[in-house]
Design an enzyme around this catalytic site. Sequence first.
Site, mmCIF file in Angstrom:
data_model
loop_
_atom_site.group_PDB
_atom_site.id
_atom_site.type_symbol
_atom_site.label_atom_id
_atom_site.label_comp_id
_atom_site.label_asym_id
_atom_site.label_seq_id
_atom_site.Cartn_x
_atom_site.Cartn_y
_atom_site.Cartn_z
ATOM 1 N N GLY A 45 37.699 42.105 29.845
ATOM 2 C CA GLY A 45 37.271 41.541 30.667
ATOM 3 C C GLY A 45 37.390 42.615 32.092
ATOM 4 O O GLY A 45 38.087 42.587 32.325
ATOM 5 N N GLN A 50 37.304 42.818 40.454
ATOM 6 C CA GLN A 50 37.828 44.148 40.507
ATOM 7 C C GLN A 50 37.238 45.850 40.646
ATOM 8 O O GLN A 50 37.581 46.873 40.646
ATOM 9 C CB GLN A 50 38.599 44.347 39.081
ATOM 10 C CG GLN A 50 39.522 43.388 38.632
ATOM 11 C CD GLN A 50 39.660 42.710 37.718
ATOM 12 O OE1 GLN A 50 39.289 41.940 36.570
ATOM 13 N NE2 GLN A 50 40.792 43.614 36.598
ATOM 14 N N CYS A 99 45.639 43.733 32.086
ATOM 15 C CA CYS A 99 44.828 43.471 33.542
ATOM 16 C C CYS A 99 44.626 44.783 34.196
ATOM 17 O O CYS A 99 45.305 45.693 34.034
ATOM 18 C CB CYS A 99 45.093 42.811 34.543
ATOM 19 S SG CYS A 99 43.655 42.304 35.759
ATOM 20 N N LEU A 100 43.344 45.623 34.088
ATOM 21 C CA LEU A 100 42.116 46.837 34.166
ATOM 22 C C LEU A 100 42.687 46.863 36.023
ATOM 23 O O LEU A 100 43.400 48.487 35.972
ATOM 24 C CB LEU A 100 41.301 46.819 34.193
ATOM 25 C CG LEU A 100 40.461 47.240 32.472
ATOM 26 C CD1 LEU A 100 39.213 47.107 32.654
ATOM 27 C CD2 LEU A 100 40.690 48.154 31.859
ATOM 28 N N HIS A 141 42.261 33.774 32.678
ATOM 29 C CA HIS A 141 42.585 35.193 33.453
ATOM 30 C C HIS A 141 41.063 35.525 34.740
ATOM 31 O O HIS A 141 41.912 36.063 35.634
ATOM 32 C CB HIS A 141 42.825 35.951 32.169
ATOM 33 C CG HIS A 141 42.921 37.767 33.011
ATOM 34 N ND1 HIS A 141 44.719 37.889 32.963
ATOM 35 C CD2 HIS A 141 42.335 38.847 33.976
ATOM 36 C CE1 HIS A 141 44.971 39.223 32.988
ATOM 37 N NE2 HIS A 141 43.444 39.366 34.070
ATOM 38 N N GLU A 142 39.826 35.868 33.865
ATOM 39 C CA GLU A 142 39.212 36.543 35.337
ATOM 40 C C GLU A 142 39.035 35.095 36.028
ATOM 41 O O GLU A 142 38.826 36.203 37.297
ATOM 42 C CB GLU A 142 38.469 36.682 33.983
ATOM 43 C CG GLU A 142 38.274 37.774 33.332
ATOM 44 C CD GLU A 142 39.083 39.047 33.087
ATOM 45 O OE1 GLU A 142 38.973 39.672 34.469
ATOM 46 O OE2 GLU A 142 39.478 39.128 32.295
ATOM 47 N N HIS A 145 41.179 35.757 39.111
ATOM 48 C CA HIS A 145 40.633 36.876 39.936
ATOM 49 C C HIS A 145 39.720 36.287 40.838
ATOM 50 O O HIS A 145 39.907 36.933 42.302
ATOM 51 C CB HIS A 145 39.833 38.035 39.388
ATOM 52 C CG HIS A 145 41.100 38.276 38.478
ATOM 53 N ND1 HIS A 145 41.707 39.465 39.683
ATOM 54 C CD2 HIS A 145 41.315 39.473 37.524
ATOM 55 C CE1 HIS A 145 42.398 40.318 38.486
ATOM 56 N NE2 HIS A 145 42.423 39.774 36.937
#
Length: 176
Positions: A45, A50, A99-100, A141-142, A145
Amino acid sequence: MIREIVVYPDKRLKLISKAVESFDAQLHSLLDDMYDTMCAKNGVGLAAIQVGVDLRALIINIPLENEDGEHDQPKENTLEMINPVIIEQDGCEKFQEGCLSIPGVYEDIERAKHVKVEYFDRDGNKKTIEDDDFLAIAMQHEMDHLDGKVFIEKLSYTKRKKFEKEWKRKIKEGKI
Ligand code: CO
């Protein structure tokens, strides 16, 4: 096109992203680039912030396993969510998250087990989706952000301190 990922503790990760108003070619190329970037980094995701764009847009693509046991994330399986809002949530579940923007860190995080989310697709059509499994966790989670939050903020005080110490060391050693 693969874009550069914003890495913690970059202040942009704290921004409250703005609502998308135009479902235009610019939004579509952002979403396409987010898919390329997510796949290149083996993520499941990605939120627009990001890649440095403070718009309420995110993508999720939970990999399938192909015949060779390799992970496959076909573009058509990508869930693209614009201006998503949680309209129902219940239960509680712990999942290991990563997380990226915080590469290499995986922690058990508690979230709602079931969520129902209203969102728009890339063409501005209103949609609803609900889930009580990994997708529910990924959506939460996304969506965090979009409100300037990252998953490590949900850790206990002790675990957070430990993380910050190790992260600073990694940055110093040039590992991030
Ligand atoms: Co993330």
